[in-house]
Design a protein around this motif. Structure first.
Motif, PDB file in Angstrom:
ATOM      1  N   GLN A 212     -16.232 -27.999 -11.684  1.00  0.00           N
ATOM      2  CA  GLN A 212     -15.394 -28.911 -12.460  1.00  0.00           C
ATOM      3  C   GLN A 212     -16.094 -29.347 -13.741  1.00  0.00           C
ATOM      4  OE1 GLN A 212     -12.121 -29.739 -11.807  1.00  0.00           O
ATOM      5  NE2 GLN A 212     -12.302 -30.512 -13.907  1.00  0.00           N
ATOM      6  N   SER A 213     -17.408 -29.572 -13.655  1.00  0.00           N
ATOM      7  CA  SER A 213     -18.156 -29.936 -14.850  1.00  0.00           C
ATOM      8  C   SER A 213     -18.109 -28.820 -15.881  1.00  0.00           C
ATOM      9  CB  SER A 213     -19.613 -30.243 -14.482  1.00  0.00           C
ATOM     10  OG  SER A 213     -20.376 -30.526 -15.635  1.00  0.00           O
ATOM     11  N   TYR A 214     -18.242 -27.589 -15.424  1.00  0.00           N
ATOM     12  CA  TYR A 214     -18.108 -26.448 -16.329  1.00  0.00           C
ATOM     13  C   TYR A 214     -16.726 -26.433 -16.982  1.00  0.00           C
ATOM     14  CZ  TYR A 214     -22.345 -23.666 -15.655  1.00  0.00           C
ATOM     15  OH  TYR A 214     -23.632 -23.204 -15.685  1.00  0.00           O
ATOM     16  N   ALA A 215     -15.695 -26.618 -16.173  1.00  0.00           N
ATOM     17  CA  ALA A 215     -14.324 -26.589 -16.699  1.00  0.00           C
ATOM     18  C   ALA A 215     -14.104 -27.681 -17.742  1.00  0.00           C
ATOM     19  CB  ALA A 215     -13.334 -26.747 -15.543  1.00  0.00           C
ATOM     20  N   ASP A 216     -14.636 -28.880 -17.484  1.00  0.00           N
ATOM     21  CA  ASP A 216     -14.491 -29.983 -18.437  1.00  0.00           C
ATOM     22  C   ASP A 216     -15.214 -29.684 -19.745  1.00  0.00           C
ATOM     23  OD1 ASP A 216     -13.017 -31.341 -16.552  1.00  0.00           O
ATOM     24  OD2 ASP A 216     -14.709 -32.574 -15.849  1.00  0.00           O
ATOM     25  N   ARG A 217     -16.399 -29.116 -19.640  1.00  0.00           N
ATOM     26  CA  ARG A 217     -17.168 -28.833 -20.855  1.00  0.00           C
ATOM     27  C   ARG A 217     -16.516 -27.702 -21.662  1.00  0.00           C
ATOM     28  NH1 ARG A 217     -18.820 -32.548 -18.508  1.00  0.00           N
ATOM     29  NH2 ARG A 217     -17.150 -33.347 -19.835  1.00  0.00           N
ATOM     30  N   ILE A 218     -15.922 -26.735 -20.979  1.00  0.00           N
ATOM     31  CA  ILE A 218     -15.195 -25.676 -21.694  1.00  0.00           C
ATOM     32  C   ILE A 218     -14.046 -26.287 -22.485  1.00  0.00           C
ATOM     33  CG2 ILE A 218     -13.661 -23.680 -21.395  1.00  0.00           C
ATOM     34  CD1 ILE A 218     -15.428 -22.818 -19.056  1.00  0.00           C
ATOM     35  N   ASN A 219     -13.359 -27.205 -21.864  1.00  0.00           N
ATOM     36  CA  ASN A 219     -12.248 -27.885 -22.542  1.00  0.00           C
ATOM     37  C   ASN A 219     -12.752 -28.671 -23.759  1.00  0.00           C
ATOM     38  OD1 ASN A 219      -9.322 -28.697 -22.443  1.00  0.00           O
ATOM     39  ND2 ASN A 219     -10.255 -30.728 -22.340  1.00  0.00           N
ATOM     40  N   ASP A 220     -13.909 -29.317 -23.621  1.00  0.00           N
ATOM     41  CA  ASP A 220     -14.479 -30.064 -24.750  1.00  0.00           C
ATOM     42  C   ASP A 220     -14.775 -29.147 -25.934  1.00  0.00           C
ATOM     43  OD1 ASP A 220     -14.369 -32.379 -23.278  1.00  0.00           O
ATOM     44  OD2 ASP A 220     -16.469 -32.289 -22.627  1.00  0.00           O
ATOM     45  N   ILE A 221     -15.404 -28.020 -25.654  1.00  0.00           N
ATOM     46  CA  ILE A 221     -15.756 -27.072 -26.719  1.00  0.00           C
ATOM     47  C   ILE A 221     -14.507 -26.458 -27.344  1.00  0.00           C
ATOM     48  CG2 ILE A 221     -16.833 -24.831 -27.177  1.00  0.00           C
ATOM     49  CD1 ILE A 221     -18.886 -26.975 -26.933  1.00  0.00           C
ATOM     50  N   LEU A 222     -13.550 -26.125 -26.492  1.00  0.00           N
ATOM     51  CA  LEU A 222     -12.323 -25.477 -26.962  1.00  0.00           C
ATOM     52  C   LEU A 222     -11.553 -26.352 -27.934  1.00  0.00           C
ATOM     53  CD1 LEU A 222     -10.383 -23.026 -26.640  1.00  0.00           C
ATOM     54  CD2 LEU A 222      -9.349 -24.231 -24.710  1.00  0.00           C
ATOM     55  N   ASN A 223     -11.576 -27.648 -27.723  1.00  0.00           N
ATOM     56  CA  ASN A 223     -10.740 -28.554 -28.513  1.00  0.00           C
ATOM     57  C   ASN A 223     -11.497 -29.355 -29.568  1.00  0.00           C
ATOM     58  OD1 ASN A 223      -8.067 -28.222 -27.134  1.00  0.00           O
ATOM     59  ND2 ASN A 223      -9.283 -28.870 -25.361  1.00  0.00           N
ATOM     60  N   ASN A 224     -12.758 -29.043 -29.790  1.00  0.00           N
ATOM     61  CA  ASN A 224     -13.544 -29.836 -30.741  1.00  0.00           C
ATOM     62  C   ASN A 224     -14.373 -28.903 -31.631  1.00  0.00           C
ATOM     63  OD1 ASN A 224     -15.260 -31.632 -32.080  1.00  0.00           O
ATOM     64  ND2 ASN A 224     -15.320 -33.041 -30.331  1.00  0.00           N
ATOM     65  N   ILE A 225     -13.821 -28.559 -32.784  1.00  0.00           N
ATOM     66  CA  ILE A 225     -14.508 -27.655 -33.714  1.00  0.00           C
ATOM     67  C   ILE A 225     -15.798 -28.282 -34.235  1.00  0.00           C
ATOM     68  CG2 ILE A 225     -14.323 -26.447 -35.915  1.00  0.00           C
ATOM     69  CD1 ILE A 225     -11.340 -26.174 -35.430  1.00  0.00           C
ATOM     70  N   ALA A 226     -15.758 -29.588 -34.515  1.00  0.00           N
ATOM     71  CA  ALA A 226     -16.944 -30.271 -35.036  1.00  0.00           C
ATOM     72  C   ALA A 226     -18.094 -30.224 -34.037  1.00  0.00           C
ATOM     73  CB  ALA A 226     -16.599 -31.722 -35.379  1.00  0.00           C
ATOM     74  N   LEU A 227     -17.790 -30.368 -32.746  1.00  0.00           N
ATOM     75  CA  LEU A 227     -18.820 -30.316 -31.720  1.00  0.00           C
ATOM     76  C   LEU A 227     -19.461 -28.933 -31.664  1.00  0.00           C
ATOM     77  CD1 LEU A 227     -20.278 -31.735 -29.393  1.00  0.00           C
ATOM     78  CD2 LEU A 227     -18.435 -30.973 -27.871  1.00  0.00           C
ATOM     79  N   ARG A 228     -18.659 -27.921 -31.818  1.00  0.00           N
ATOM     80  CA  ARG A 228     -19.196 -26.561 -31.836  1.00  0.00           C
ATOM     81  C   ARG A 228     -20.218 -26.401 -32.960  1.00  0.00           C
ATOM     82  NH1 ARG A 228     -13.796 -23.108 -32.273  1.00  0.00           N
ATOM     83  NH2 ARG A 228     -12.467 -24.610 -31.181  1.00  0.00           N
ATOM     84  N   ARG A 229     -19.877 -26.900 -34.137  1.00  0.00           N
ATOM     85  CA  ARG A 229     -20.749 -26.784 -35.299  1.00  0.00           C
ATOM     86  C   ARG A 229     -22.054 -27.550 -35.092  1.00  0.00           C
ATOM     87  NH1 ARG A 229     -21.266 -22.878 -38.159  1.00  0.00           N
ATOM     88  NH2 ARG A 229     -23.435 -23.229 -37.654  1.00  0.00           N
ATOM     89  N   ILE A 230     -21.940 -28.720 -34.482  1.00  0.00           N
ATOM     90  CA  ILE A 230     -23.140 -29.524 -34.202  1.00  0.00           C
ATOM     91  C   ILE A 230     -24.061 -28.786 -33.244  1.00  0.00           C
ATOM     92  CG2 ILE A 230     -23.958 -31.623 -33.065  1.00  0.00           C
ATOM     93  CD1 ILE A 230     -21.453 -33.023 -34.163  1.00  0.00           C
ATOM     94  N   PHE A 231     -23.507 -28.234 -32.168  1.00  0.00           N
ATOM     95  CA  PHE A 231     -24.305 -27.492 -31.197  1.00  0.00           C
ATOM     96  C   PHE A 231     -25.021 -26.311 -31.863  1.00  0.00           C
ATOM     97  CE2 PHE A 231     -22.507 -28.534 -26.709  1.00  0.00           C
ATOM     98  CZ  PHE A 231     -22.803 -29.878 -26.926  1.00  0.00           C
ATOM     99  N   VAL A 232     -24.291 -25.565 -32.676  1.00  0.00           N
ATOM    100  CA  VAL A 232     -24.859 -24.385 -33.327  1.00  0.00           C
ATOM    101  C   VAL A 232     -25.994 -24.782 -34.261  1.00  0.00           C
ATOM    102  CG1 VAL A 232     -24.406 -22.536 -34.988  1.00  0.00           C
ATOM    103  CG2 VAL A 232     -22.785 -22.962 -33.133  1.00  0.00           C
ATOM    104  N   ASP A 233     -25.767 -25.774 -35.106  1.00  0.00           N
ATOM    105  CA  ASP A 233     -26.801 -26.199 -36.061  1.00  0.00           C
ATOM    106  C   ASP A 233     -28.048 -26.706 -35.349  1.00  0.00           C
ATOM    107  OD1 ASP A 233     -25.127 -25.523 -38.124  1.00  0.00           O
ATOM    108  OD2 ASP A 233     -24.433 -27.573 -38.504  1.00  0.00           O
TER     109      ASP A 233
END
Length: 441
Positions: free
Chosen positions: A381-402
Motif C-alpha cells: 500500500q505504501s508503494y501504491a500511495d507513493r506511485i500516486n504521489d509521483i504520478l500526480n506531482n510534476i514538481a515533486l518529480r523534478r525535486i527528486f531528480v535534482d
C-alpha cells in the motif's frame, strides 16, 4: 567490451569471420608486428625493476573482440597493457586455424589464437599453442593465468596451471545457471555442465556480480572468492542524451514506470505489479519490465489475473538499460540485493524519480522524501500511495531528480587510478593463495 546476442546466429562462424577480418586487415596495414616473446626478451625491458607492474599474466578467453588490436580491455576502461608488465592473451575459438596465430599488438601485449574444428577441442589446441610459444629454457613465461570463463577457458587454464605449477584465477562473468544462458548459443546447453568440474579447481575466483558470487559460494568452497572491482562512472549518466523515446515506442503511454531485474523465483516484481495496478487502470500509464528468467511466465499470468496485461510490457535481451532509464518517468525498485542497489544508483544518475524498498545501504545514500521514496519492503500500500504521489506531482518529480543527481556528484567520485589499482590487486591476489582449504563440489 562489445556485447551481442548469439541466439540467432552461429557463434563460431561469426568468430571465424571476425578473426579472418582482423588478421587480413592487420596484414595489409602492417600495423601488428610479428615479434615472438623470445625475440622481445632480447630487447630493452619495457618496465624497469622496481616498477609496480611486475606481473606477467596469461589471459585465456573465448571473447573474440579481444582480437581487435585496439581494444585489449576486460572492462571497457582499463587497458591490459597498463596493468601488467607482460600480457599474453589466448583466444579459444571454433573454426579454421589462422595463418598468423601469434600477433604482438603492443610493446608488452601478445595475442594468440587457438582454433579447433569443435568447441570442446579448443582447450587442447590452446594448451598446445601455449607450450609452443610460452615455454623457454628458463621455464614457463607467465607468472599468473586468468581464465575468463568457467568453460573452455577454464579447462585450458586448469591444464596449463597443472603442467607448469602456475597459479590461476577464474572469472565467472555470466550466470550459467539461467535459462537466458542456454538460449545465447547452441552449445551452451552442454557448456553449462563444465563449471561443475572447473570451478572447484581454482583457489581464486572472481565474479561480475553479487548474484553470481552467491551462486558460486552456494555450490563450491573457494578460499578466495569475491566480486571484481567495477568502475562505475555514474556521473557520466547525468548528461547522456536519450537514444530512444519510450512514449513513441509504447503508444499511447504518456507515463512509463520501469522495473529492471532478473525474473527468477527470488524476484519481487509481483510487489511492483500489485502496487502499480491501480495506476495502470489508466490506459495512458504503462509499466516496462526489463529482464528475463524462469518466473517470467508467472509474472505475465499475474498481470492477466489483475486485468492489466495490456499495460505491462516485458522486454528481454536488453543489454543496455541506460536508454530506458533516460526515457522513463519512474523507476520502481522492490528488490533488495546488490544488483538492485546498482539499478537504483544508475537510475538516480540518469534522472529518474525512484520508489524503492528501504535498506540500510539505501538510507545511507538517499533521503526519504527528498531524493527518493523509501518504502518498507512488504508494504504494498505504501508503494501504491507513493506511485500516486509521483504520478500526480510534476514538481515533486523534478525535486527528486535534482536532489538525487546532486547526491551522485557529491558521493560517487570517479577515481580511475584507484580503480586500476584495485582491479590489478584483485587479480594478483591469486598469486598469494595457498591450498589450505579443500574445494568441494
Amino acid at each position: 567490451m562489445a556485447k551481442r546476442s548469439l541466439g540467432m546466429e552461429d557463434a563460431s562462424s561469426r568468430a571465424s569471420s571476425e578473426l579472418e577480418y582482423v588478421l587480413r586487415d592487420s596484414k595489409k596495414t602492417e600495423a601488428v608486428p610479428r615479434v615472438t616473446v623470445e625475440e622481445a626478451l632480447a630487447q630493452p625491458r619495457i618496465l624497469q625493476p622496481g616498477s609496480r607492474n611486475v606481473t606477467r599474466a596469461l589471459f585465456i578467453s573465448r571473447d573474440t573482440s579481444l582480437l581487435n588490436p585496439e581494444t585489449q580491455t576486460l572492462d571497457g576502461f582499463l587497458k591490459l597493457s597498463d596493468l601488467f608488465e607482460e600480457v599474453h592473451i589466448l583466444i579459444l575459438r571454433q573454426g579454421i586455424a589462422p595463418k598468423d596465430p601469434v600477433l604482438r599488438v603492443a610493446d608488452n601485449v601478445w595475442l594468440y589464437t587457438a582454433a579447433a574444428p569443435f568447441w570442446w577441442l579448443t582447450p587442447k589446441a590452446g594448451v598446445r599453442l601455449v607450450e609452443e610459444q610460452l615455454v623457454f629454457a628458463a621455464g614457463f613465461r607467465p607468472d599468473l593465468i586468468v581464465a575468463r570463463d568457467p568453460f573452455e577457458s577454464a579447462l585450458a587454464a586448469v591444464e596449463i596451471s597443472k603442467r607448469f605449477a602456475c597459479p590461476a584465477q577464474l572469472h565467472v562473468l555470466e550466470d550459467y545457471t539461467s535459462a537466458d544462458f542456454i538460449r545465447q548459443a547452441p552449445n551452451n546447453r552442454w557448456r553449462r555442465f563444465l563449471p561443475r568440474f572447473t570451478v572447484k579447481r581454482f583457489l581464486s575466483v572472481r565474479t561480475a556480480t553479487s548474484t553470481i558470487e552467491r551462486i558460486i559460494a552456494k555450490r563450491f568452497t573457494i578460499p578466495d572468492l569475491s566480486i571484481l572491482p567495477r568502475f562505475q562512472n555514474y556521473e557520466s549518466l547525468i548528461n547522456i542524451e536519450p537514444t530512444i523515446d519510450l512514449k513513441e515506442k509504447y503508444k499511447p503511454f504518456v507515463f512509463i514506470m520501469l522495473y529492471i531485474g532478473k525474473l527468477n523465483h527470488e524476484s519481487t516484481l509481483y510487489r511492483a505489479i500489485d502496487a502499480a495496478r491501480f495506476a495502470l487502470r489508466n490506459p495512458r500509464v504503462g509499466l516496462v519490465v526489463l529482464g528475463d528468467g524462469v518466473a517470467k511466465g508467472e509474472f505475465q499470468k499475474r498481470t492477466k489475473i489483475l486485468g492489466i496485461e495490456k499495460q505491462v510490457v516485458f522486454e528481454s535481451n536488453v543489454t543496455n538499460a541506460v536508454p530506458y532509464l533516460k526515457s522513463a518517468n519512474l523507476l520502481i525498485v522492490t528488490d533488495t540485493d546488490a544488483d538492485s542497489d546498482e539499478v537504483a544508483i544508475r537510475g538516480a544518475a540518469a534522472g529518474l524519480p525512484i520508489i524503492m524498498s528501504r535498506t540500510q545501504k539505501r538510507e545511507d545514500i538517499f533521503e526519504h522524501g527528498v531524493s527518493a521514496f523509501l518504502c518498507e519492503e512488504t508494504d504494498i500500500q505504501s508503494y501504491a500511495d507513493r506511485i500516486n504521489d509521483i504520478l500526480n506531482n510534476i514538481a515533486l518529480r523534478r525535486i527528486f531528480v535534482d536532489n538525487a543527481q546532486m547526491m551522485i556528484v557529491d558521493k560517487f567520485h570517479q577515481d580511475l587510478p584507484t580503480y586500476k589499482e584495485a582491479y590489478r590487486t584483485s587479480v594478483e591476489q591469486a598469486l598469494f593463495i595457498e591450498p589450505d582449504t579443500p574445494n568441494e563440489d
